[in-house]
Design a protein around this motif. Sequence first.
Motif, PDB file in Angstrom:
ATOM      1  N   ALA A 143      -3.919  -2.584 -28.729  1.00  8.54           N
ATOM      2  CA  ALA A 143      -3.808  -2.419 -27.282  1.00  8.54           C
ATOM      3  C   ALA A 143      -3.020  -1.164 -26.924  1.00  8.54           C
ATOM      4  O   ALA A 143      -2.949  -0.787 -25.754  1.00  8.54           O
ATOM      5  N   LEU A 144      -2.432  -0.518 -27.917  1.00  8.18           N
ATOM      6  CA  LEU A 144      -1.663   0.699 -27.669  1.00  8.18           C
ATOM      7  C   LEU A 144      -2.592   1.894 -27.509  1.00  8.18           C
ATOM      8  O   LEU A 144      -3.720   1.891 -28.003  1.00  8.18           O
ATOM      9  N   ARG A 150      -1.875   5.217 -34.118  1.00 11.39           N
ATOM     10  CA  ARG A 150      -2.039   5.942 -35.374  1.00 11.39           C
ATOM     11  C   ARG A 150      -0.685   6.275 -36.001  1.00 11.39           C
ATOM     12  O   ARG A 150      -0.513   6.201 -37.223  1.00 11.39           O
ATOM     13  N   VAL A 151       0.277   6.636 -35.154  1.00  9.30           N
ATOM     14  CA  VAL A 151       1.609   6.942 -35.672  1.00  9.30           C
ATOM     15  C   VAL A 151       2.251   5.689 -36.266  1.00  9.30           C
ATOM     16  O   VAL A 151       2.836   5.735 -37.359  1.00  9.30           O
ATOM     17  N   LEU A 152       2.153   4.556 -35.582  1.00  6.66           N
ATOM     18  CA  LEU A 152       2.761   3.331 -36.094  1.00  6.66           C
ATOM     19  C   LEU A 152       2.081   2.859 -37.377  1.00  6.66           C
ATOM     20  O   LEU A 152       2.745   2.347 -38.281  1.00  6.66           O
ATOM     21  N   LEU A 184       6.717   1.693 -30.306  1.00  9.21           N
ATOM     22  CA  LEU A 184       7.490   0.490 -30.633  1.00  9.21           C
ATOM     23  C   LEU A 184       7.932  -0.240 -29.376  1.00  9.21           C
ATOM     24  O   LEU A 184       7.906  -1.478 -29.320  1.00  9.21           O
ATOM     25  N   ARG A 185       8.362   0.515 -28.361  1.00  8.75           N
ATOM     26  CA  ARG A 185       8.765  -0.133 -27.098  1.00  8.75           C
ATOM     27  C   ARG A 185       7.596  -0.883 -26.474  1.00  8.75           C
ATOM     28  O   ARG A 185       7.728  -2.032 -26.031  1.00  8.75           O
ATOM     29  N   LEU A 190       4.501  -5.972 -25.486  1.00 12.49           N
ATOM     30  CA  LEU A 190       3.259  -6.736 -25.580  1.00 12.49           C
ATOM     31  C   LEU A 190       3.473  -8.033 -26.359  1.00 12.49           C
ATOM     32  O   LEU A 190       2.961  -9.089 -25.982  1.00 12.49           O
ATOM     33  N   LEU A 191       4.235  -7.948 -27.446  1.00 15.59           N
ATOM     34  CA  LEU A 191       4.502  -9.145 -28.248  1.00 15.59           C
ATOM     35  C   LEU A 191       5.368 -10.140 -27.487  1.00 15.59           C
ATOM     36  O   LEU A 191       5.144 -11.351 -27.541  1.00 15.59           O
ATOM     37  N   ASP A 192       6.359  -9.628 -26.747  1.00 14.93           N
ATOM     38  CA  ASP A 192       7.218 -10.510 -25.951  1.00 14.93           C
ATOM     39  C   ASP A 192       6.417 -11.203 -24.859  1.00 14.93           C
ATOM     40  O   ASP A 192       6.600 -12.389 -24.588  1.00 14.93           O
TER      41      ASP A 192
END
Length: 208
Positions: A143-144, A150-152, A184-185, A190-192
């Motif tokens: 979803a990013l 790609r960086v993560l 990461l933020r 999204l996970l929260d």
Amino acid sequence: MEIPEPHDPDPEPTDAGLLARVRGGERDAFAALVRRYAAGARRTAVLLGAGEEADDVVQEAFVKAYRALGGFREGADFRPWLLRIVANETRNAQRAHRRRVAREGSPAAVPDGLLPGSGAAVDPAELAVSADRLAALWLRLHALPDDQRRVLVCRFLLDLDEAQTATVLGVARGTVKSRTARGLRRLRALLDAAAPHGDPAAEGAGHG
């Protein structure tokens, strides 16, 4: 009586040593590099979105790497240089087969090789929880924005450092740093947002 010391086997050749032999005309030396990095190259292609095209992407990447060795800077790190070619070939495959790749690369399907290992010491219940968390992570990762994803992938799934990630993706090291922080933020948010209240497993996926 003096006991002779055991003979040590020949040490594993370094990348630099193999590359020097390739430049000297030894094709078998490049075959050794292919064997050394084939699995990592395929993992990179899969995680960056090559889908079922991964094997073709890797094969083409090695062909192009061999042809481009004349431009490889002596003393440089071979692995990120190679993975940059893999990343470029993955983008080419995605552009050529955009619709099919979008379907095959459904974020609901966690790629092979990304799930935790299945060693004898792995608890099946713990493995199931890890797989669920990983599936949730993979879904939100897709979803990013593409540049952040790609960086993560490079930093945390391929275990590349900032400099290596910059080489693979063809961007500045500062860009890697900023995209990592933003990604990461956003991923944590999204996970929260997806974590049901009172579900320790879901909450752990967002803060683990």
